[in-house]
Design a protein around this motif. Structure first.
Motif, PDB file in Angstrom:
ATOM      1  N   ILE A   1       0.931  -1.218  -0.157  1.00  0.00           N
ATOM      2  CA  ILE A   1       0.073  -0.052   0.163  1.00  0.00           C
ATOM      3  C   ILE A   1       1.111   1.289  -0.049  1.00  0.00           C
ATOM      4  O   ILE A   1       1.889   1.259   0.398  1.00  0.00           O
ATOM      5  CB  ILE A   1      -0.994  -0.042   1.241  1.00  0.00           C
ATOM      6  N   ASP A   2       0.231   2.436  -0.420  1.00  0.00           N
ATOM      7  CA  ASP A   2       1.047   3.684  -0.644  1.00  0.00           C
ATOM      8  C   ASP A   2       0.580   4.715   0.425  1.00  0.00           C
ATOM      9  O   ASP A   2       1.505   5.433   1.004  1.00  0.00           O
ATOM     10  CB  ASP A   2       0.875   4.263  -1.904  1.00  0.00           C
ATOM     11  N   TYR A   3      -0.633   4.590   0.791  1.00  0.00           N
ATOM     12  CA  TYR A   3      -1.122   5.712   1.738  1.00  0.00           C
ATOM     13  C   TYR A   3      -2.026   4.927   2.849  1.00  0.00           C
ATOM     14  O   TYR A   3      -2.708   3.816   2.641  1.00  0.00           O
ATOM     15  CB  TYR A   3      -2.136   6.651   1.092  1.00  0.00           C
TER      16      TYR A   3
ATOM     17  N   ASN B   1     -10.986  18.389  -0.478  1.00  0.00           N
ATOM     18  CA  ASN B   1      -9.730  19.264   0.080  1.00  0.00           C
ATOM     19  C   ASN B   1      -8.647  19.012  -0.671  1.00  0.00           C
ATOM     20  O   ASN B   1      -8.588  17.934  -1.854  1.00  0.00           O
ATOM     21  CB  ASN B   1      -9.753  19.454   1.286  1.00  0.00           C
ATOM     22  N   GLU B   2      -7.393  19.267  -0.346  1.00  0.00           N
ATOM     23  CA  GLU B   2      -6.332  19.019  -1.067  1.00  0.00           C
ATOM     24  C   GLU B   2      -5.579  17.477  -0.556  1.00  0.00           C
ATOM     25  O   GLU B   2      -4.814  16.976  -1.050  1.00  0.00           O
ATOM     26  CB  GLU B   2      -5.152  19.990  -1.115  1.00  0.00           C
ATOM     27  N   ASP B   3      -6.270  16.843   0.471  1.00  0.00           N
ATOM     28  CA  ASP B   3      -5.887  15.526   0.811  1.00  0.00           C
ATOM     29  C   ASP B   3      -6.503  14.492  -0.024  1.00  0.00           C
ATOM     30  O   ASP B   3      -7.424  13.798   0.171  1.00  0.00           O
ATOM     31  CB  ASP B   3      -6.418  15.108   2.427  1.00  0.00           C
ATOM     32  N   LYS B   4      -5.872  14.233  -1.111  1.00  0.00           N
ATOM     33  CA  LYS B   4      -6.255  13.450  -2.327  1.00  0.00           C
ATOM     34  C   LYS B   4      -5.326  12.287  -2.491  1.00  0.00           C
ATOM     35  O   LYS B   4      -3.877  12.501  -2.395  1.00  0.00           O
ATOM     36  CB  LYS B   4      -6.528  13.913  -3.534  1.00  0.00           C
ATOM     37  N   VAL B   5      -5.516  11.049  -2.603  1.00  0.00           N
ATOM     38  CA  VAL B   5      -4.701   9.972  -2.926  1.00  0.00           C
ATOM     39  C   VAL B   5      -4.521   9.962  -4.398  1.00  0.00           C
ATOM     40  O   VAL B   5      -5.518   9.790  -5.214  1.00  0.00           O
ATOM     41  CB  VAL B   5      -5.322   8.508  -2.536  1.00  0.00           C
ATOM     42  N   PRO B   6      -3.320  10.079  -4.846  1.00  0.00           N
ATOM     43  CA  PRO B   6      -3.008  10.173  -6.325  1.00  0.00           C
ATOM     44  C   PRO B   6      -3.361   8.867  -7.189  1.00  0.00           C
ATOM     45  O   PRO B   6      -3.565   7.734  -6.566  1.00  0.00           O
ATOM     46  CB  PRO B   6      -1.377  10.275  -6.382  1.00  0.00           C
ATOM     47  N   ALA B   7      -3.514   9.138  -8.407  1.00  0.00           N
ATOM     48  CA  ALA B   7      -4.037   8.149  -9.469  1.00  0.00           C
ATOM     49  C   ALA B   7      -3.231   6.875  -9.122  1.00  0.00           C
ATOM     50  O   ALA B   7      -2.065   6.639  -9.073  1.00  0.00           O
ATOM     51  CB  ALA B   7      -4.213   8.656 -10.801  1.00  0.00           C
ATOM     52  N   GLY B   8      -3.796   5.662  -9.293  1.00  0.00           N
ATOM     53  CA  GLY B   8      -3.483   4.453  -9.370  1.00  0.00           C
ATOM     54  C   GLY B   8      -2.907   3.867  -7.810  1.00  0.00           C
ATOM     55  O   GLY B   8      -2.169   2.877  -7.470  1.00  0.00           O
ATOM     56  N   LYS B   9      -2.667   4.899  -6.839  1.00  0.00           N
ATOM     57  CA  LYS B   9      -2.107   4.547  -5.451  1.00  0.00           C
ATOM     58  C   LYS B   9      -2.955   3.778  -4.595  1.00  0.00           C
ATOM     59  O   LYS B   9      -4.208   4.009  -4.822  1.00  0.00           O
ATOM     60  CB  LYS B   9      -1.580   5.661  -4.765  1.00  0.00           C
ATOM     61  N   TYR B  10      -2.747   2.848  -3.740  1.00  0.00           N
ATOM     62  CA  TYR B  10      -3.504   2.119  -2.937  1.00  0.00           C
ATOM     63  C   TYR B  10      -3.453   2.880  -1.612  1.00  0.00           C
ATOM     64  O   TYR B  10      -2.505   3.182  -1.025  1.00  0.00           O
ATOM     65  CB  TYR B  10      -2.845   0.860  -2.763  1.00  0.00           C
TER      66      TYR B  10
ATOM     67  N   ARG C   1      -7.153   4.168  -5.243  1.00  0.00           N
ATOM     68  CA  ARG C   1      -7.649   2.878  -4.908  1.00  0.00           C
ATOM     69  C   ARG C   1      -7.655   2.633  -3.574  1.00  0.00           C
ATOM     70  O   ARG C   1      -6.774   2.694  -2.796  1.00  0.00           O
ATOM     71  CB  ARG C   1      -6.897   1.914  -5.456  1.00  0.00           C
ATOM     72  N   THR C   2      -8.997   2.248  -2.989  1.00  0.00           N
ATOM     73  CA  THR C   2      -9.336   2.358  -1.515  1.00  0.00           C
ATOM     74  C   THR C   2      -9.414   0.930  -1.053  1.00  0.00           C
ATOM     75  O   THR C   2     -10.068   0.270  -1.484  1.00  0.00           O
ATOM     76  CB  THR C   2     -10.403   3.137  -1.121  1.00  0.00           C
ATOM     77  N   PHE C   3      -8.854   0.559   0.060  1.00  0.00           N
ATOM     78  CA  PHE C   3      -9.056  -0.562   0.972  1.00  0.00           C
ATOM     79  C   PHE C   3      -9.799  -0.043   2.166  1.00  0.00           C
ATOM     80  O   PHE C   3      -9.004   0.545   2.653  1.00  0.00           O
ATOM     81  CB  PHE C   3      -7.989  -1.437   1.436  1.00  0.00           C
ATOM     82  N   LEU C   4     -10.864  -0.433   2.322  1.00  0.00           N
ATOM     83  CA  LEU C   4     -11.726  -0.203   3.707  1.00  0.00           C
ATOM     84  C   LEU C   4     -11.278  -1.113   4.831  1.00  0.00           C
ATOM     85  O   LEU C   4     -11.340  -2.411   4.451  1.00  0.00           O
ATOM     86  CB  LEU C   4     -13.010   0.060   3.439  1.00  0.00           C
TER      87      LEU C   4
END
Ligand code: SF4
Lengths: 470, 194
Positions: A341-343, A416-425, A443-446
Motif C-alpha cells: 500500500i502507499d497511503y 480538499n487537498e488531501d487526495k490519494v494520487p491516481a493508481g495508488k493504494y 484505490r481504496t481498501f476499507l
C-alpha cells in the motif's frame, strides 16, 4: 392493549405531525445539522420564497467537507472551497444559526460533533444533508440523510415529508475475536447483505455483541448502515449511552438529566413487536475485514482470497465485478494479504474518535511506519485533536512517522487537498471505496483503524493479529 | 413550481453498469458550486473525460449514436451519498427519466424532488431495453406517467410510483408547498417537544 411496537416505530409515530392516507408523513425533526456543501442551495430557496428559518435553535452548522487539514488558521487557499465556507458563514449569520466555524473549539465532522456536544440524544429525530447521518442512531434515535430540497423543507418548516420505511433487525450475539473491531462487524454485515441489501429498511442493531460495545464503536456500526442501502440504523439506549452523555455540553444537566434518563430507559422495542425482516449473525464468525472492490459490499476476511467470477451468484454481476477488479488492479482468486500500500488514512466520521486514535497509538507505540508509506491521521473534531495532544498521542504518532492533522472530512471524499494520487493504494478507515472517492483513480481498501495501523507499519495489507501480543 | 411531467417520448442512452454511485454521477471535487445549475458539465466526469480533459470515445455519453432524455442504467443506480447534486447533474445534462431495475432510496427521493423520474422495471425488461437500444439507437421509449406505463417497440411494462409523488410530478408541485401550509400545526408540535 396497545399494539407492540419496535423502537423505530415508537420514535417515528411520536414525531408525525400529520398523517394522511396515501401521502407521506409530515415528520417533525428535533435536530438538524448543516454543513457547507449541501446547504447553500437550500438557503437560496428560502430567500426566493422570502421566508426565514422556522426554529433556529434546532439547527447547528459546521464546516467540515472541504476544509484544509493543515494551517486551518489561514484563509482557505482553494477559491471554490473558500467560497463555499464563506457562503455558509454568511447564511448562518443572515438566518441566525449557530455555526462552529474553522477555529471554533467545537468545529469538526458534523457526525462527530453532534454526539460529542450532547446535541444528539435518544428518542430524537435527526437529519442532515449527508448520508452518514445514520451515525447518530447509535444513541437510540431516528437519524437519516436527506437531500438539499429536504434541507430547505426542514429550515422552512422543521419537518420533512417521508414514507415510513420497513424495519429490519440485525442481531449479533457472542464475543468478538482478537483484533476484531466494530468496523469489522459492519464490513462483515455489509459483505453478507450486499451494498443494496437493506434498501428500503431502517435497521435496529441488537444482541449481546452490540450491547457490549462502547458508544464510539456503536457509532461506527450505525454510520455504515447506509452502505447497504438502509435509511439508517439505531441501537436502543442503555447505561453505556447515558454514561457517555452525562455532562456533555448541550445534554440536559444534573437532575434534569437523571429525569430524562428515566424516559430514555423506556426507549426499547416491545416484546412481541414485529420487524419486516430479522437477520442474525454470530460474533465468532467475524474476523478482521477488508474490501477489495469499489463498493463497500465487496469485502472479505483479510485472510481470504479475493473471489473470482465463478463464485458470483448472479451472471449479471460479471461486468461490474470485472470492471471493479480492473480499477483496483487486483486479480480474482488471489490473496489480498501482503499487497503493498502507499497511503494510510485514519479519519472520517466512521473512525476518527478518541477511541480510534488511542487504539492506533497503542498499536504503533515504539514502532515506525514503512518507509514508502504516507500516513494521515485526521481527527474527527477539534475536541478530539485537543484531547489527543493532551494525552501525548501526537508524540507517539510523530515518532512513528505519522502526521496528526486538523479536523475535517479530508481524504474520506477528497474535496480538499488531501487526495490519494491516481493508481495508488490507500488503506482507509473511512466508509466508501467508490471509484475516485479519495481522488481521481485512487484505490481504496476499507478496514478498521487497527488494520490500517498495522499496514502503516509493514507497508502492506497485514493481518493485525500477527502484530498483536498473545 | 417545478416543470410538469405527463408523457415523454424519447430515444435513450444505455449505461449498462451496476451499482453506479453518486461519486461517479458527480465526483465530489465538483460539488463546490453554491447554485443548482451547471452540474451537467461534470456529469460522469471521470468516465467521460481522461486525465487530459479529452472526451473518452468509449464512454456512452460521448458516443453520438446515442442521445435523448432517458438514461437506462444497471441495477442499484444512485447508491452512496445523499447529495442532491447527483439529481441536479442528471437533470442539468438534459435527462428527465432514469430507467433501472433498482434504485437507491435517497437518490430516488432526490430525483423525484427535482422533476427527474426514476422508473424501476424488471431485470428482464431492463435487459430487453438495453438490447433494443443497443441494436438500434434510434429506438424510442415512451413514458406514460398518468397510466404508469413504459413502452419500447411492442413491449411495455407497468411501473410503480407513489400516488402522492405522481400528483406532484404531473402538477409540478413541491413537497415544501404542502409543508408550508402545515406551519401552524407544526408550531404547536414544536412547543410541546422541547
Ligand atoms: S467524513 Fe466522509 S462520510 Fe463522513 S461526513 Fe465527511 S465526507 Fe461524509
Amino acid at each position: 392493549m396497545t399494539k407492540a411496537k419496535t423502537l423505530f416505530e415508537k420514535i417515528w409515530d411520536a414525531h408525525v405531525v400529520k398523517r394522511q392516507e396515501g401521502h407521506p408523513d409530515a415528520l417533525f425533526i428535533d435536530r438538524h445539522f448543516i454543513h457547507e456543501v449541501t446547504s447553500p442551495q437550500a438557503f437560496d430557496g428560502l430567500r426566493k420564497r422570502g421566508i426565514g428559518v422556522f426554529n433556529t435553535a434546532r439547527t447547528s452548522a459546521t464546516a467540515d467537507h472541504n476544509v484544509p487539514t493543515k494551517d486551518q488558521h489561514l484563509p482557505i487557499k482553494e477559491a471554490l472551497s473558500r467560497h463555499q465556507v464563506e457562503t455558509l458563514r454568511k447564511n448562518c449569520e443572515a438566518f441566525g444559526i449557530e455555526l462552529y466555524d474553522l477555529g471554533h473549539p467545537f468545529q469538526g465532522i458534523v457526525h462527530i460533533i453532534g454526539p460529542e456536544l450532547g446535541l444528539t440524544q435518544p428518542g430524537m429525530t435527526i437529519v442532515c444533508g449527508d448520508s452518514h447521518t445514520s451515525t447518530h442512531g447509535a444513541f437510540g434515535n431516528i437519524a437519516f440523510g436527506i437531500g438539499t430540497s429536504e434541507v430547505e423543507q426542514v429550515l422552512a418548516t422543521q419537518c420533512v415529508l417521508q414514507h415510513k420505511p420497513k424495519t429490519m433487525k440485525i442481531e449479533i450475539n457472542g464475543s468478538l475475536g482478537k483484533g476484531v473491531l466494530a468496523k469489522d462487524i459492519i464490513l462483515y454485515i455489509i459483505a453478507k447483505l450486499s451494498a443494496s441489501g437493506a434498501t428500503g429498511y431502517f435497521i435496529e442493531y441488537a444482541g449481546s455483541t452490540i450491547e457490549s460495545l462502547s458508544m464510539e464503536a456503536r457509532m461506527t456500526i450505525c454510520n455504515m448502515s447506509i452502505e447497504m442501502g438502509a435509511r439508517g440504523g439505531l441501537i436502543a439506549p442503555d447505561e453505556t449511552t447515558f454514561n457517555y452523555m452525562r455532562g456533555r455540553k448541550f445534554a440536559p444537566q444534573g437532575e434534569d438529566f437523571e429525569r430524562k434518563v428515566e424516559d430514555w430507559r423506556k426507549l426499547k422495542t416491545d416484546d412481541g413487536a414485529a420487524y419486516d425482516l430479522i437477520v442474525k449473525f454470530d460474533a465468532a464468525d467475524i474476523a478482521p475485514m477488508i474490501t477489495y472492490g469499489t463498493n463497500p459490499g465487496m469485502g472479505i476476511k483479510i485472510t481470504d482470497r479475493i473471489p473470482n467470477t465463478r463464485e458470483l451468484k448472479e451472471i449479471g454481476e460479471y461486468a461490474s465485478f470485472n470492471k471493479s477488479l480492473e480499477y483496483m488492479g487486483l486479480e480474482g482468486g488471489s490473496s489480498i494479504l501482503g499487497k503493498a500500500i502507499d497511503y494510510v488514512f485514519i479519519g472520517s466520521c466512521t473512525n476518527a474518535r478518541m477511541e480510534d486514535l488511542r487504539l492506533v497509538a497503542d498499536m504503533v507505540k515504539g514502532k515506525k511506519k514503512a518507509e514508502h508509506v504516507e500516513v494521515w491521521i485526521v481527527p474527527g473534531s477539534k475536541q478530539v485533536e485537543e484531547q489527543a495532544r493532551k494525552e501525548g498521542l501526537d508524540k507517539i504518532f510523530e515518532a512513528a512517522g505519522f502526521e496528526l492533522r486538523s479536523p475535517g472530512c479530508s481524504a474520506c471524499l477528497g474535496m480538499n487537498e488531501d487526495k490519494v494520487p491516481a493508481g495508488k493504494y490507500c488503506i482507509s478507515t473511512s466508509n466508501r471505496n467508490f471509484e475516485g472517492r479519495q481522488g481521481p483513480k485512487s484505490r481504496t481498501f476499507l478496514a478498521s483503524p487497527l488494520s490500517a495501523a498495522a499496514a502503516a507499519i509493514t507497508g502492506k495489507v497485514t493481518d493485525v493479529r500477527d502484530l498483536m501480543d498473545t | 413550481m417545478k416543470e410538469k411531467f405527463t408523457t415523454l417520448i424519447s430515444t435513450a442512452v444505455p449505461l449498462s453498469i451496476e451499482n453506479i454511485d453518486t461519486d461517479q454521477i458527480i465526483p465530489a471535487r465538483f460539488l463546490k458550486a453554491t447554485t443548482r445549475e451547471g452540474f451537467g458539465n461534470n456529469l460522469f466526469r471521470d468516465w467521460r473525460y481522461d486525465a487530459a480533459e479529452n472526451p473518452k470515445a468509449s464512454f456512452v455519453l460521448n458516443d453520438n449514436r446515442y442521445s435523448g432524455k432517458i438514461l437506462v442504467a444497471g441495477k442499484n443506480f444512485g447508491c452512496g451519498s445523499s447529495r442532491e447534486h447527483a439529481a441536479w447533474a442528471l437533470y442539468d445534462y438534459g435527462f428527465r427519466v432514469i430507467i433501472s431495475s433498482f434504485f437507491a432510496d435517497i437518490f430516488k427521493n432526490n430525483a423525484l424532488n427535482n422533476a427527474l423520474l426514476p422508473i424501476q422495471v424488471s431485470d428482464a425488461f431492463l435487459l430487453e431495453i438495453f438490447n433494443k437500444i443497443e441494436s438500434d439507437p434510434n429506438t424510442s421509449i415512451t413514458i406514460d406517467l398518468e397510466n404508469q406505463k413504459v413502452s419500447i417497440g411492442h413491449s411495455s411494462e407497468h411501473f410503480d410510483i407513489n400516488a402522492y409523488k405522481k400528483t406532484c410530478l404531473i402538477n409540478g408541485y413541491d413537497d415544501i408547498d404542502y409543508l408550508l401550509d402545515l406551519r401552524p400545526e407544526i408550531k404547536k408540535f414544536d412547543l410541546l417537544h422541547k
